[in-house]
Design a protein around this motif. Structure first.
Motif, PDB file in Angstrom:
ATOM      1  N   UNK A 360      42.873  39.137  54.427  1.00  0.00           N
ATOM      2  CA  UNK A 360      43.636  40.311  53.969  1.00  0.00           C
ATOM      3  C   UNK A 360      44.361  40.066  52.646  1.00  0.00           C
ATOM      4  N   UNK A 361      44.872  38.830  52.461  1.00  0.00           N
ATOM      5  CA  UNK A 361      45.496  38.507  51.177  1.00  0.00           C
ATOM      6  C   UNK A 361      44.473  38.541  50.051  1.00  0.00           C
ATOM      7  N   UNK A 362      43.287  37.997  50.308  1.00  0.00           N
ATOM      8  CA  UNK A 362      42.235  37.987  49.291  1.00  0.00           C
ATOM      9  C   UNK A 362      41.842  39.417  48.917  1.00  0.00           C
ATOM     10  N   UNK A 363      41.759  40.297  49.912  1.00  0.00           N
ATOM     11  CA  UNK A 363      41.424  41.693  49.629  1.00  0.00           C
ATOM     12  C   UNK A 363      42.483  42.336  48.732  1.00  0.00           C
ATOM     13  N   UNK A 364      43.738  42.010  48.983  1.00  0.00           N
ATOM     14  CA  UNK A 364      44.809  42.572  48.139  1.00  0.00           C
ATOM     15  C   UNK A 364      44.719  42.013  46.715  1.00  0.00           C
ATOM     16  N   UNK A 365      44.323  40.744  46.602  1.00  0.00           N
ATOM     17  CA  UNK A 365      44.150  40.137  45.264  1.00  0.00           C
ATOM     18  C   UNK A 365      42.997  40.805  44.527  1.00  0.00           C
ATOM     19  N   UNK A 368      44.043  43.998  43.113  1.00  0.00           N
ATOM     20  CA  UNK A 368      44.853  43.825  41.896  1.00  0.00           C
ATOM     21  C   UNK A 368      43.963  43.570  40.685  1.00  0.00           C
ATOM     22  N   UNK A 369      42.954  42.710  40.837  1.00  0.00           N
ATOM     23  CA  UNK A 369      42.036  42.467  39.723  1.00  0.00           C
ATOM     24  C   UNK A 369      41.329  43.761  39.311  1.00  0.00           C
ATOM     25  N   UNK A 370      40.922  44.559  40.302  1.00  0.00           N
ATOM     26  CA  UNK A 370      40.258  45.826  39.994  1.00  0.00           C
ATOM     27  C   UNK A 370      41.192  46.759  39.236  1.00  0.00           C
ATOM     28  N   UNK A 371      42.478  46.728  39.601  1.00  0.00           N
ATOM     29  CA  UNK A 371      43.455  47.596  38.910  1.00  0.00           C
ATOM     30  C   UNK A 371      43.660  47.171  37.463  1.00  0.00           C
ATOM     31  N   UNK A 372      43.254  45.940  37.149  1.00  0.00           N
ATOM     32  CA  UNK A 372      43.348  45.452  35.770  1.00  0.00           C
ATOM     33  C   UNK A 372      42.043  45.660  35.006  1.00  0.00           C
ATOM     34  N   UNK A 373      41.147  46.447  35.578  1.00  0.00           N
ATOM     35  CA  UNK A 373      39.928  46.830  34.872  1.00  0.00           C
ATOM     36  C   UNK A 373      38.756  45.891  35.045  1.00  0.00           C
ATOM     37  N   UNK A 374      38.835  44.912  35.958  1.00  0.00           N
ATOM     38  CA  UNK A 374      37.724  43.987  36.169  1.00  0.00           C
ATOM     39  C   UNK A 374      36.722  44.586  37.145  1.00  0.00           C
ATOM     40  N   UNK A 375      35.449  44.553  36.773  1.00  0.00           N
ATOM     41  CA  UNK A 375      34.394  44.986  37.684  1.00  0.00           C
ATOM     42  C   UNK A 375      34.036  43.841  38.618  1.00  0.00           C
ATOM     43  N   UNK A 376      33.104  44.072  39.542  1.00  0.00           N
ATOM     44  CA  UNK A 376      32.705  43.029  40.484  1.00  0.00           C
ATOM     45  C   UNK A 376      32.167  41.816  39.718  1.00  0.00           C
ATOM     46  N   UNK A 377      32.535  40.613  40.121  1.00  0.00           N
ATOM     47  CA  UNK A 377      32.027  39.429  39.414  1.00  0.00           C
ATOM     48  C   UNK A 377      30.542  39.240  39.623  1.00  0.00           C
ATOM     49  N   UNK A 378      29.883  38.622  38.658  1.00  0.00           N
ATOM     50  CA  UNK A 378      28.428  38.432  38.721  1.00  0.00           C
ATOM     51  C   UNK A 378      28.021  37.561  39.896  1.00  0.00           C
ATOM     52  N   UNK A 379      28.919  36.722  40.382  1.00  0.00           N
ATOM     53  CA  UNK A 379      28.578  35.788  41.455  1.00  0.00           C
ATOM     54  C   UNK A 379      28.864  36.325  42.851  1.00  0.00           C
ATOM     55  N   UNK A 380      29.258  37.558  42.960  1.00  0.00           N
ATOM     56  CA  UNK A 380      29.739  38.086  44.235  1.00  0.00           C
ATOM     57  C   UNK A 380      28.745  37.875  45.378  1.00  0.00           C
ATOM     58  N   UNK A 438      52.112  37.518  44.313  1.00  0.00           N
ATOM     59  CA  UNK A 438      52.432  36.260  44.980  1.00  0.00           C
ATOM     60  C   UNK A 438      51.342  35.874  45.981  1.00  0.00           C
ATOM     61  N   UNK A 439      50.514  36.821  46.362  1.00  0.00           N
ATOM     62  CA  UNK A 439      49.422  36.537  47.304  1.00  0.00           C
ATOM     63  C   UNK A 439      48.532  35.407  46.794  1.00  0.00           C
ATOM     64  N   UNK A 440      48.341  35.321  45.474  1.00  0.00           N
ATOM     65  CA  UNK A 440      47.509  34.252  44.910  1.00  0.00           C
ATOM     66  C   UNK A 440      48.142  32.901  45.199  1.00  0.00           C
ATOM     67  N   UNK A 441      49.451  32.799  44.966  1.00  0.00           N
ATOM     68  CA  UNK A 441      50.158  31.545  45.236  1.00  0.00           C
ATOM     69  C   UNK A 441      50.040  31.168  46.715  1.00  0.00           C
ATOM     70  N   UNK A 442      50.198  32.129  47.598  1.00  0.00           N
ATOM     71  CA  UNK A 442      50.151  31.849  49.033  1.00  0.00           C
ATOM     72  C   UNK A 442      48.769  31.379  49.452  1.00  0.00           C
ATOM     73  N   UNK A 443      47.720  32.024  48.962  1.00  0.00           N
ATOM     74  CA  UNK A 443      46.359  31.602  49.299  1.00  0.00           C
ATOM     75  C   UNK A 443      46.131  30.170  48.848  1.00  0.00           C
ATOM     76  N   UNK A 444      46.562  29.834  47.651  1.00  0.00           N
ATOM     77  CA  UNK A 444      46.376  28.466  47.159  1.00  0.00           C
ATOM     78  C   UNK A 444      47.140  27.453  48.012  1.00  0.00           C
ATOM     79  N   UNK A 445      48.347  27.802  48.436  1.00  0.00           N
ATOM     80  CA  UNK A 445      49.130  26.888  49.262  1.00  0.00           C
ATOM     81  C   UNK A 445      48.519  26.726  50.648  1.00  0.00           C
ATOM     82  N   UNK A 474      55.569  41.590  52.367  1.00  0.00           N
ATOM     83  CA  UNK A 474      55.314  41.692  53.811  1.00  0.00           C
ATOM     84  C   UNK A 474      54.029  40.994  54.262  1.00  0.00           C
ATOM     85  N   UNK A 475      52.928  41.190  53.534  1.00  0.00           N
ATOM     86  CA  UNK A 475      51.663  40.596  53.959  1.00  0.00           C
ATOM     87  C   UNK A 475      51.684  39.083  53.781  1.00  0.00           C
ATOM     88  N   UNK A 476      52.215  38.623  52.645  1.00  0.00           N
ATOM     89  CA  UNK A 476      52.262  37.181  52.406  1.00  0.00           C
ATOM     90  C   UNK A 476      53.126  36.486  53.448  1.00  0.00           C
TER      91      UNK A 476
END
Length: 645
Positions: A360-365, A368-380, A438-445, A474-476
């Protein structure tokens, strides 16, 4: 030569001229490029030579010259892995060569086989058959053998008689050819027998394969890839004919399972396909898939050898293997002879394991990337090992695109652990600089502490909870609390597990959120352990799950006893020197025992299945509350590795 024929065609109708030095040089260039293209490992060099010819005036003036170069260069492009470019070049040049008739039949045949193989490798068997048919139409005599064999291979799971007819024709041709060697005849007979096996004509297949083995010189210590194929097929045929001892003996003479330290067992990702009767995959289906493992750890190709189901069944099993990945160091530890043609036994899994607790954290991340204009990565949709080069290239970029790629690298299981630790630090720093969630930090930890013992793991996560940005998300915060409270191997839940879980349940998240569901299940387990069965029933009822369902994220029961010992190593495997692994699927009962154990992936095929199932049968897991004693969790998986002392 082909280029000379093309030049003659260009000059038709014009006055004859003495040959020029430039023309001779051009002829030599084409001959040299063609010679390089025909040599193993020289296609990269040949492509450059063909491209130099394309820049000449003759290539620009003559459609036929351009077509000749396109077709031969295209075959090399496919060989070096530039498949879309190669296919496009071949299809661009092929019509011109077809129009010239018999003079170019050999090039048309070879190019069509290349196109067919490219289609076969991406599991488009209908397209492959169409290209093989073109190759067959351009072939006579012994030249028909290759397209006939390929047609038979692509059609042998259709059960409509065509595969057998093509294999029989190839067998008739090779047997009637005085110059054909015994090994040539054996190779054709092996494909014929493989079709018989998939048609259920096991006794006929066994007899044919034994004759092929005799033509290859019998069971000796010198073996080629063709001989390995015959012996491996013999093992399948022997097993189908209930001759288990012979099956093991034939398999032993392939060399399978005889690599020190069982490097095949250390795949970074290795999932069998999920059962789907509508798509032709049932729990009763079994398949043998042969694959080629590249040195960088990705599966370069996967081919079904045997399947109890249809074409769709065979392809589904092969596609699953194509997605497997190894760490490069582990792949390199496997001798090339075994990387080029190893086989696994597969069954589908009844219930795929749930997503990781961090999903669920990864989905939220990702949002966020999509909201910054990034399309699906080539490696998906790539395997982990295939995605690695693209992720490395993209990680060198700046901004959020580079952050996303570095995050993907840090989570890629084929990355070396030391590099992964460095990457996690880079991700945290880049995320802070980019103002990322902060979800990125939590996933890495969470990833960083996954290999610690339970006490250190929980201490690290408690420290994370004290940080205001984490506590305020809340999710993190819920994900961290749930992870602290979760049961772990040989470790009881922490004393404050109930309070942690209650905080997750009361978090400002939707009532149906998978993190809340998992917390309610764990809460029911704690209440039941304290003999509060009414409270346990109430907590379970709030999940909305059926009695057999696991949490919607992967918080299944934790192992308390592995269930295996040195005595579980099969004596037959010891006598023959086999090592290997088995991926087993099983259900967990409410009292922590296992049920409905079955092997879903095995290397070598059918050697360690019973032993692995026995080990899983003896394992124990933490108990879980389920209404009326239903299963705690269905469709769990565990890998069991067998290594000689």
């Amino acid at each position: 030569m082909l280029f000379l024929l093309a030049m003659l065609a260009v000059g038709q109708g014009a006055a004859a001229k003495p040959p020029s030095t430039a023309a001779t040089t051009m002829q030599q260039q084409f001959d040299a490029a063609s010679e390089a293209a025909a040599m193993p490992g020289k296609c990269g060099e040949a492509i450059g030579m063909f491209e130099a010819l394309e820049r000449t005036g003759a290539a620009r003036r003559s459609a036929l010259v351009a077509a000749a170069v396109d077709v031969r260069k295209g075959r090399c492009l496919v060989t070096v892995g530039r498949v879309p470019e190669g296919e496009a070049a071949i299809r661009r040049g092929l019509p011109q060569l077809k129009a010239r008739g018999a003079a170019f039949a050999g090039d048309v045949r070879d190019a069509s086989i290349t196109l067919g193989e490219a289609a076969y490798q991406r599991f488009d068997y209908d397209a492959a058959v169409r290209d093989y048919e073109v190759a067959l139409s351009q072939s006579e005599g012994l030249a028909r053998l290759m397209p006939l064999m390929l047609m038979s291979r692509a059609l042998m799971f259709d059960h409509d008689g065509r595969a057998l007819r093509y294999a029989e024709e190839a067998r008739t041709i090779v047997r009637a050819t005085p110059t054909a060697s015994k090994h040539d005849i054996a190779n054709v007979q092996t494909q014929y027998a493989r079709v018989l096996l998939n048609e259920g004509r096991d006794k006929e297949a066994y007899a044919e394969l034994r004759d092929s083995l005799a033509k290859q010189g019998g069971l000796d210590s010198k073996v080629s890839l063709d001989e390995v194929a015959t012996r491996s097929d013999l093992a399948i045929a022997a097993l189908r004919n209930k001759d288990v001892d012979s099956a093991r003996r034939y398999l032993a003479y392939t060399g399978a399972g005889r690599m020190k330290d069982a490097p095949f067992s250390r795949a970074a990702s290795m999932d069998p396909p999920a059962c789907d009767p509508a798509a032709g995959l049932t729990p009763e289906d079994v398949a043998i898939v042969e694959f080629v493992l590249a040195e960088d750890g990705h599966v370069a190709s996967a081919m079904p050898i045997f399947s109890t189901g249809s074409r769709a069944t065979a392809i589904a099993f092969s596609q699953a293997v194509r997605d497997w990945s190894w760490r490069p160091d582990d792949a390199k530890a496997i001798p090339p002879f075994f990387r080029y043609g190893s086989r696994v036994e597969l069954r589908c899994i009844r219930a795929p394991e749930g997503p990781s607790v961090v999903e669920p954290l990864v989905e939220s991340i990702d949002a966020w990337f999509a909201s910054r204009g990034l399309s699906e990565p080539a490696w998906r949709d790539m395997s982990d090992a295939s995605a690695l080069p693209l992720q490395r290239t993209a990680a060198a970029e700046g901004g959020v695109a580079g952050l996303r790629a570095t995050l993907a690298l840090a989570r890629n299981p084929v990355i070396d652990p030391e590099e992964a630790a460095t990457l996690r630090g880079q991700v945290i720093a880049r995320a802070a600089a980019a103002g990322a969630p902060v979800a990125i930090r939590v996933v890495m930890e969470l990833i960083d502490t996954r290999d610690w013992n339970a006490k250190k793991y929980r201490e690290a996560l408690r420290g994370l909870l004290t940080e205001p940005p984490v506590a305020a998300d809340p999710l993190a915060a819920a994900t961290v609390r749930l992870t602290i409270a979760a049961p772990r191997y040989k470790s009881r839940p922490p004393e404050d597990a109930a309070a942690l879980l209650d905080a997750v349940v009361s978090a400002p998240l939707p009532d149906t959120h998978p993190i809340k569901t998992a917390a309610l299940l764990q809460r029911a387990n704690l209440l039941a352990a304290g003999n509060d069965l009414a409270g346990a029933r109430a907590a379970f009822a709030r999940t909305g799950l059926t009695a057999e369902q696991c949490a919607l994220v992967d918080l299944s029961p934790a192992a308390t006893r592995p269930g295996g010992s040195a005595n579980d190593y099969p004596m037959e495997a010891v006598r023959m020197g086999f090592e290997g692994w088995v991926r087993a699927e099983f259900d967990i009962t409410a009292d922590g025992r296992t049920a409905t154990q079955r092997a879903v992936a095995a290397y070598p095929p059918f050697i360690f299945n019973e032993a692995a199932v026995g080990i899983v049968r003896g394992s124990r897991w933490t108990s879980s509350f389920r209404p009326e004693g239903a299963l705690a969790c269905a469709g769990q998986q565990r890998s069991v590795t067998f290594r000689m002392p």
